[in-house]
Design a protein around this motif. Structure first.
Motif, mmCIF file in Angstrom:
data_model
loop_
_atom_site.group_PDB
_atom_site.id
_atom_site.type_symbol
_atom_site.label_atom_id
_atom_site.label_comp_id
_atom_site.label_asym_id
_atom_site.label_seq_id
_atom_site.Cartn_x
_atom_site.Cartn_y
_atom_site.Cartn_z
ATOM 1 N N VAL A 6 31.214 47.034 51.515
ATOM 2 C CA VAL A 6 32.361 46.170 51.777
ATOM 3 C C VAL A 6 33.173 46.127 50.482
ATOM 4 O O VAL A 6 32.649 45.765 49.425
ATOM 5 C CB VAL A 6 31.920 44.748 52.176
ATOM 6 C CG1 VAL A 6 33.139 43.833 52.313
ATOM 7 C CG2 VAL A 6 31.112 44.778 53.467
ATOM 8 N N VAL A 7 34.423 46.546 50.548
ATOM 9 C CA VAL A 7 35.244 46.675 49.353
ATOM 10 C C VAL A 7 36.229 45.525 49.268
ATOM 11 O O VAL A 7 36.964 45.241 50.225
ATOM 12 C CB VAL A 7 36.021 48.010 49.352
ATOM 13 C CG1 VAL A 7 36.756 48.189 48.023
ATOM 14 C CG2 VAL A 7 35.091 49.170 49.604
ATOM 15 N N THR A 8 36.251 44.859 48.122
ATOM 16 C CA THR A 8 37.216 43.788 47.872
ATOM 17 C C THR A 8 37.810 43.988 46.481
ATOM 18 O O THR A 8 37.291 44.750 45.670
ATOM 19 C CB THR A 8 36.546 42.404 47.952
ATOM 20 O OG1 THR A 8 35.451 42.365 47.018
ATOM 21 C CG2 THR A 8 36.036 42.119 49.356
ATOM 22 N N ALA A 9 38.897 43.315 46.219
ATOM 23 C CA ALA A 9 39.544 43.386 44.904
ATOM 24 C C ALA A 9 40.125 42.033 44.566
ATOM 25 O O ALA A 9 40.561 41.282 45.455
ATOM 26 C CB ALA A 9 40.628 44.454 44.891
ATOM 27 N N THR A 10 40.129 41.691 43.290
ATOM 28 C CA THR A 10 40.626 40.379 42.874
ATOM 29 C C THR A 10 42.137 40.259 43.033
ATOM 30 O O THR A 10 42.654 39.162 43.212
ATOM 31 C CB THR A 10 40.249 40.112 41.408
ATOM 32 O OG1 THR A 10 40.715 41.203 40.599
ATOM 33 C CG2 THR A 10 38.747 39.975 41.248
ATOM 34 N N ASP A 11 42.841 41.382 42.941
ATOM 35 C CA ASP A 11 44.304 41.338 43.038
ATOM 36 C C ASP A 11 44.767 42.548 43.841
ATOM 37 O O ASP A 11 44.566 43.694 43.411
ATOM 38 C CB ASP A 11 44.946 41.402 41.647
ATOM 39 C CG ASP A 11 44.482 40.275 40.749
ATOM 40 O OD1 ASP A 11 45.061 39.192 40.834
ATOM 41 O OD2 ASP A 11 43.522 40.511 39.988
ATOM 42 N N THR A 12 45.399 42.281 44.984
ATOM 43 C CA THR A 12 45.939 43.362 45.801
ATOM 44 C C THR A 12 47.414 43.102 46.057
ATOM 45 O O THR A 12 47.806 41.986 46.430
ATOM 46 C CB THR A 12 45.187 43.480 47.139
ATOM 47 O OG1 THR A 12 43.813 43.791 46.876
ATOM 48 C CG2 THR A 12 45.788 44.568 48.016
ATOM 49 N N ARG A 13 48.227 44.109 45.847
ATOM 50 C CA ARG A 13 49.671 44.013 46.080
ATOM 51 C C ARG A 13 49.932 43.636 47.539
ATOM 52 O O ARG A 13 49.361 44.229 48.451
ATOM 53 C CB ARG A 13 50.320 45.355 45.738
ATOM 54 C CG ARG A 13 51.808 45.425 45.992
ATOM 55 C CD ARG A 13 52.327 46.793 45.630
ATOM 56 N NE ARG A 13 52.316 46.997 44.195
ATOM 57 C CZ ARG A 13 53.389 46.909 43.411
ATOM 58 N NH1 ARG A 13 54.569 46.631 43.950
ATOM 59 N NH2 ARG A 13 53.292 47.097 42.123
ATOM 60 N N LYS A 14 50.821 42.671 47.742
ATOM 61 C CA LYS A 14 51.134 42.189 49.088
ATOM 62 C C LYS A 14 52.434 42.806 49.595
ATOM 63 O O LYS A 14 53.242 43.314 48.825
ATOM 64 C CB LYS A 14 51.233 40.668 49.087
ATOM 65 C CG LYS A 14 49.929 39.953 48.739
ATOM 66 C CD LYS A 14 50.114 38.464 48.734
ATOM 67 C CE LYS A 14 48.788 37.728 48.552
ATOM 68 N NZ LYS A 14 48.121 38.106 47.292
ATOM 69 N N ASN A 15 52.580 42.760 50.909
ATOM 70 C CA ASN A 15 53.809 43.201 51.573
ATOM 71 C C ASN A 15 54.148 44.668 51.300
ATOM 72 O O ASN A 15 55.312 45.042 51.225
ATOM 73 C CB ASN A 15 54.992 42.310 51.159
ATOM 74 C CG ASN A 15 54.757 40.849 51.475
ATOM 75 O OD1 ASN A 15 54.248 40.526 52.547
ATOM 76 N ND2 ASN A 15 55.078 39.973 50.530
ATOM 77 N N THR A 16 53.118 45.462 51.110
ATOM 78 C CA THR A 16 53.318 46.893 50.900
ATOM 79 C C THR A 16 52.346 47.635 51.812
ATOM 80 O O THR A 16 51.137 47.637 51.579
ATOM 81 C CB THR A 16 53.059 47.284 49.437
ATOM 82 O OG1 THR A 16 53.855 46.464 48.584
ATOM 83 C CG2 THR A 16 53.414 48.744 49.188
#
Length: 685
Positions: free
Chosen positions: A346-356
């Motif tokens: 399961v892959v997560t990230a602390t900061d992901t660009r939104k609306n792209t």
């Protein structure tokens, strides 16, 4: 009012899209360079008169009829490359000797004048067709240095070379890479018109990647060991530099330049044998799988491409020893990268660009480096987390940036969860097209990739985890000054078996007991392999061919230089360096302690750049009494020794002598004042 709201909504949507669009950073690759980087691993072929004369750099005075491969089969070359997992082949269409592997109308030193196929053959045509058949890309090396052409060194030569280049690039289909080096040697210097040469390339092959010390397509990595820097930027400062002696500093070639002016990624060149051209004497010197793996991880695994030279033999074929080793390497690489464990996470990230729409965490493990994940514009530090429902064991981590938007990551670290706490297991710098970390076995349920510094928002295309199989280390054979042989292997619980009769070691061969010695003061051949009985695993065979040991030898000149004995101590890690004086020549005289029939000598240069003093031009003398020396038994130069500092063997007519003298006439590096010798030995067998 409704219409106004729709307009406002449209403007807002457009504004958000513009705001979220990822802006490129720094120097960028062309589409051709991106495709080139994706190739990662391909074959270099050195082939020509040198194949038949045992030279690395021919002088251009060879009789072209010496080139006569009796079984030339370009399809075998291409088939071997394909089976090895390579994506293309670059061939030495014209090396420094000027010999053309096609019937060029701009030279009289070509296959047309050779004995091969009665002068009706064309190696480039055959190889181009074979590459097409096997789905490989085709590339060419043409040296601007020409030791045969009468126009070399004149005002007309640059146009002659441009015409020659045009002839090749317009005649054999698509060319993915044009290989140039800046070699410009001998007694005649030629100012090269690189702008003219590049125009010819792009006119005929607009998508070709041009290799040289300064690109413009890709750069030399600064050594011929196939190893890039642990920090490796694909960008390079090129202003004021030129191919060859005018190239950037070695450090820049090896590591690139942070914020470099142009996108010029590293290509790592190395030969599967000690030399670049085939020699029967190196049939047992093919690099081990372990060595080739080190090279792979030091090139492809460090944001470079690997171009591995596999020389063609005198029959016109890839030798079985070379092809066997290539298949062994392919087998290990396939097993190492067979099962991407990250796909189970399961892959997560602390900061992901939104609306792209293009940015998704799921892209990190989709196996496609043309998709990506990114942070917002102002975020340059972030963490990607892989969580597993059950513990997984891994020892390889692969990271890739989406390089079409530039190289961004300056530093990253890797953590795992161990006993309920995060533990750092790696800390590195650049990523680029691909970074592969070789790690010990770790078992965990959580892996963290921390981008700790980046020049702009990180744009990552792939995160992969693998458990590569363990490798059995290849034995190493050493001999002391007095002729005692020892064998070692840096592997857990290996069982080493050896032979001294030339046969291949098997489990029924003599068992080598650590710390024992095999006495070979007069020389001989030792072969060894490591075995693990519980798995029936066996290492590749390693061979050491020893001549007479220097047990009785004494340095007679330079007198009073105690360090001179390091040149004849049987240990290539110790080096004699001459005293620092204004200029060459330097010399070393040795009393062999007995009269021997000498058939040649071997000079082993240092591989330590900090020591330097590698010899280029030499004269070798022999004497019966240490007083009367006469004419040298051999004179010449050690071709390409600066870039490829391997042992140099020189043969001459047999002569009985007790004393020898090696005179260093010129250095391999300009402005070098000292000479050095890692080991000097004689050939009697």
């Amino acid at each position: 009012m409704k219409k106004t709201n729709l307009v406002l909504a449209g403007l807002l949507t457009c504004s958000m899209a513009m705001a979220q669009k990822i802006q490129p950073y720094g120097a960028l690759p062309s589409k051709a360079q991106v495709a080139w980087n994706d190739m990662e691993y391909y074959m270099f072929i050195h082939f020509g008169p040198n194949t038949f004369t045992n030279k690395e750099w021919g002088h251009g005075d060879e009789d072209p009829k010496v080139f006569n491969p009796t079984r030339l089969d370009a399809r075998q070359w291409a088939r071997t490359a394909k089976l090895a997992g390579m994506k293309g082949i670059v061939i030495t269409a014209k090396h420094h000797d000027g010999f053309c592997l096609w019937p060029s109308k701009y030279s009289t030193h070509t296959v047309r004048e050779s004995a091969w196929k009665n002068g009706k053959g064309d190696v480039l045509a055959e190889l181009s067709a074979a590459c097409k058949e096997y789905g490989l890309k085709f590339g060419v090396y043409l040296s601007p240095w020409d030791r045969n052409h009468p126009e070399y060194g004149t005002a007309n030569y640059n146009q002659v070379f441009a015409n020659t280049l045009n002839e090749v690039l317009s005649s054999y289909g698509p060319v993915f890479e044009q290989w140039f080096d800046g070699a410009n040697g001998g007694n005649v210097k030629q100012p090269y018109d690189w702008d003219l040469f590049h125009k010819v390339v792009y006119k005929n092959q607009p998508n070709a990647v041009i290799f040289s010390d300064v690109g413009p397509g890709c750069r030399w990595v600064g050594n011929e060991n196939g190893i890039a820097g642990t920090t490796n930027w694909s960008t390079l400062n090129v202003k004021g530099f030129s191919p060859g002696l005018g190239g950037p500093p070695t450090k820049s070639l090896n590591e690139g330049n942070e914020e470099g002016e142009k996108w010029v990624p590293a290509e790592c060149d190395v030969s599967i044998r000690p030399g670049w051209f085939y020699s029967p004497e190196t049939d047992d010197k093919v690099k081990s799988v372990n060595t080739l793996l080190d090279i792979y991880y030091g090139s492809v695994g460090r944001n470079g491409n690997l171009i591995l030279n596999v020389p063609i033999d005198r029959e016109g074929l890839i030798h079985p020893n070379d092809s066997t080793r290539l298949m062994e390497l392919r087998k290990v690489l396939d097993a190492s990268f067979k099962n991407n464990l990250a796909k189970k996470a399961v892959v997560t990230a602390t900061d992901t660009r939104k609306n792209t729409a293009e940015v998704k965490v799921a892209h990190l493990t989709d196996g496609n480096n043309s998709t990506y994940w990114a942070t917002a514009n102002n975020v340059t530090k972030t963490t990607i987390k892989l969580s597993f429902p059950k513990p997984v064991t891994f020892n390889r981590l692969v990271l890739q940036e989406y390089i079409a938007l530039g190289q961004r990551v300056e530093a990253f670290s890797v953590d795992i969860l161990e006993n309920g706490k995060r533990k750092e297991i790696a800390r590195e710098t650049t990523i680029g097209h691909k970074r592969i970390l070789r790690l010990p076995d770790y078992t965990t349920t959580e892996v963290y990739i921390n981008i700790t510094d980046a020049k702009a928002c990180p744009v990552i295309s792939e995160v992969q985890l693998y458990e590569a199989p363990g490798m059995l280390a290849t034995p190493e054979i050493h001999r002391s000054k007095d002729g005692q042989v020892t064998i070692t292997a840096a592997s857990a619980d290996p069982e080493i078996h050896y032979t001294t009769d030339g046969t291949t070691p098997a489990l029924n061969a003599p068992l080598y007991v650590p710390k024992t010695q095999i006495s070979l003061p007069g020389g001989g051949v030792v072969k060894a392999r490591a075995f693990l009985r519980k798995t029936n695993a066996a290492s590749p065979e390693v061979t050491a061919d020893f001549d007479v040991a220097p047990a009785k030898w004494q340095v007679t000149a330079p007198a009073g230089n105690a360090d001179a004995a390091k040149a004849i101590d049987g240990n290539t890690t110790t080096v004699w360096v001459s005293e620092k004086i204004a200029q060459y020549p330097h010399q070393l005289e040795v009393d062999l302690g007995e009269t021997l029939t000498l058939k040649g000598f071997t000079y082993t240069p240092t591989t330590n750049d900090h020591i330097g003093g590698v010899i280029y031009g030499y004269a070798f003398y022999t004497s019966a009494d240490g007083k009367n020396w006469g004419q040298p038994a051999a004179t010449g130069s050690f071709a390409n020794i600066k870039n490829n500092p391997v042992p140099q063997k020189v043969s001459f007519a047999p002569v009985a002598a007790r004393f020898v003298r090696l005179v260093a006439l010129t250095p391999a590096t300009e402005k070098e004042s000292r000479a050095s010798i890692a080991e000097l030995s004689v050939i009697t067998r």
